[in-house]
Design an enzyme around this catalytic site. Structure first.
Site, PDB file in Angstrom:
ATOM      1  N   ARG A 235     -48.186 -55.494 -27.723  1.00 38.75           N
ATOM      2  CA  ARG A 235     -48.380 -54.461 -26.710  1.00 38.75           C
ATOM      3  C   ARG A 235     -49.871 -54.268 -26.480  1.00 38.75           C
ATOM      4  NH1 ARG A 235     -44.001 -54.821 -25.230  1.00 38.75           N
ATOM      5  NH2 ARG A 235     -42.336 -53.289 -25.051  1.00 38.75           N
TER       6      ARG A 235
ATOM      7  N   GLU B   6     -51.789 -52.126 -18.531  1.00 39.90           N
ATOM      8  CA  GLU B   6     -51.183 -53.139 -17.661  1.00 39.90           C
ATOM      9  C   GLU B   6     -50.213 -52.490 -16.665  1.00 39.90           C
ATOM     10  OE1 GLU B   6     -49.247 -55.404 -20.919  1.00 39.90           O
ATOM     11  OE2 GLU B   6     -47.362 -54.931 -19.909  1.00 39.90           O
TER      12      GLU B   6
ATOM     13  N   HIS C 142     -47.419 -60.540 -19.298  1.00 41.67           N
ATOM     14  CA  HIS C 142     -46.328 -59.973 -20.111  1.00 41.67           C
ATOM     15  C   HIS C 142     -45.017 -60.752 -19.907  1.00 41.67           C
ATOM     16  CE1 HIS C 142     -44.942 -55.988 -22.150  1.00 41.67           C
ATOM     17  NE2 HIS C 142     -44.159 -57.003 -22.521  1.00 41.67           N
TER      18      HIS C 142
HETATM   19  C1  DGY Z   1     -40.194 -56.256 -25.165  1.00 40.67           C
HETATM   20  O1  DGY Z   1     -39.010 -56.554 -25.276  1.00 40.67           O
HETATM   21  O2  DGY Z   1     -40.680 -55.291 -25.760  1.00 40.67           O
HETATM   22  C2  DGY Z   1     -41.007 -57.096 -24.261  1.00 40.67           C
HETATM   23  O3  DGY Z   1     -42.368 -56.907 -24.477  1.00 40.67           O
HETATM   24  C3  DGY Z   1     -40.652 -56.834 -22.808  1.00 40.67           C
HETATM   25  O4  DGY Z   1     -41.046 -55.545 -22.495  1.00 40.67           O
END
Ligand code: DGY
Length: 326
Positions: A240, A269, A287
């Site tokens: 993240r 983001e 992402h």
């Molecule tokens: C998750 O599953 O957390 C991925 O990063 C997609 O948001």
């Protein structure tokens, strides 16, 4: 009997939507409009449950204004976009989509790791710009992956899947995590060795971040941590934004205090710190870590199954806050 009302806040696979429509009154968003907080709040009125992604934020305020919801079903393993404490206080179930994306996301960590180490993005840009006029002995020399030390910060299921893949590269694996893994799990993860965070930073040739975002992990990699890393090291973030202090990372990359970074996630983001775009030694992707066709479908199915269970009075398979059932 009236059907429960459901909001599917983002575009999804048509057949997944059709199955939901058989059981529920569904408001969908197949145009994939990005709703403002106010718009999302407006559309949640009168709904029993919502399916959403990690891009939508549900703050305590929005949740407090929507306590009629029975379930919030996130199509993501991470759920830092939802104030789970506020949802729990309001008795709303929150679910995520774990496991189905472990292997695909681990594949992607390796995609970025390899691209970083061997300067794939940088050299492709050079070629596309028409700058390749000669083969050169010293052109885009990178770092070896085989035989190197792989560091993993956050050794959950995805971290372990990243570690397992290192066997074929004959790597040593070190990791740091809130708690040490059981010996049999360490053995399966290419005999991963538990180390302190400082040793992890100092010793890793390639460091992969796979930990969840929370107040505790905010800027877990900042200037001080980057300063401990080898100047030849590469960093991968598939977890993240916010785990890494982007400004500190940009400085470290610019001053070559680490060799390169592969980033799939960013603070704020989809807005990107513009300085990232000026750096040659960074691979930037939007992402897409869990983004294989098969896995995104599995995530959509998983979120639907959670929603169906929640609205049928059953315990959803991936309930994050089971205390609401009491
Ligand atoms: C998750 O599953 O957390 C991925 O990063 C997609 O948001």
């Amino acid at each position: 009997m009236t059907k429960p009302n459901v909001l599917v806040a983002r575009a999804t696979f048509p057949d997944v939507l059709e199955r939901l429509q058989q059981q529920f009154e569904v408001e969908s968003n197949q145009d994939d409009t990005i709703f403002s907080t106010e718009e999302l709040h407006r559309r949640m009125q009168g709904k029993d449950a919502v399916i959403m992604t990690s891009s939508e934020r549900l703050s305590a305020e929005v949740i407090a204004a929507n306590t009629h919801l029975k379930a919030i079903c996130n199509v993501a393993v991470g759920y830092n976009n939802i104030d789970v404490a506020a949802a729990s206080n309001a008795g709303i179930m929150v679910t995520n989509t774990p496991d189905v994306l472990n292997e695909t996301t681990a594949d992607y960590a390796w995609t970025l790791l390899m691209a970083n180490a061997r300067r794939v993005s940088e050299s492709e840009h050079f070629l596309r710009a028409g700058k390749w006029t000669n083969w050169r002995f010293d052109q885009f020399l990178g770092a070896d992956v085989h035989g190197a030390t792989l560091g993993i910060l956050g050794m959950g299921r995805i971290g372990q899947a990243v570690a397992r893949r290192s066997m074929g590269f004959d790597m040593q694996v070190i990791y740091h995590n809130r708690s040490r893994l059981a010996p049999e799990l360490e053995a399966r993860a290419n005999n991963a060795r538990y180390v302190g965070k400082e040793e992890l930073l100092r010793s890793a040739d390639h460091l992969v971040l796979v930990l969840p975002y929370s107040a505790e992990t905010h800027h877990v990699i900042g200037a001080a941590e980057l300063a401990l890393m080898k100047p030849t090291a590469t960093l991968v973030n598939i977890a993240r934004g916010g785990i890494v202090d982007d400004v500190a990372l940009i400085a470290a990359l610019r001053e070559k205090r680490i060799a390169s970074a592969g980033l799939d996630v960013f603070e704020n983001e989809p807005a990107l710190h513009p300085d990232f775009l000026t750096l040659p030694n960074v691979v930037l992707t939007p992402h897409i870590g869990s983004g294989s066709e098969k896995t995104r479908r599995a995530m959509a199915d998983c979120a639907s199954a959670n929603l169906v269970a929640a609205l049928s009075g059953e315990r959803p398979p991936n309930l994050i806050n089971p205390q609401v059932l009491k």
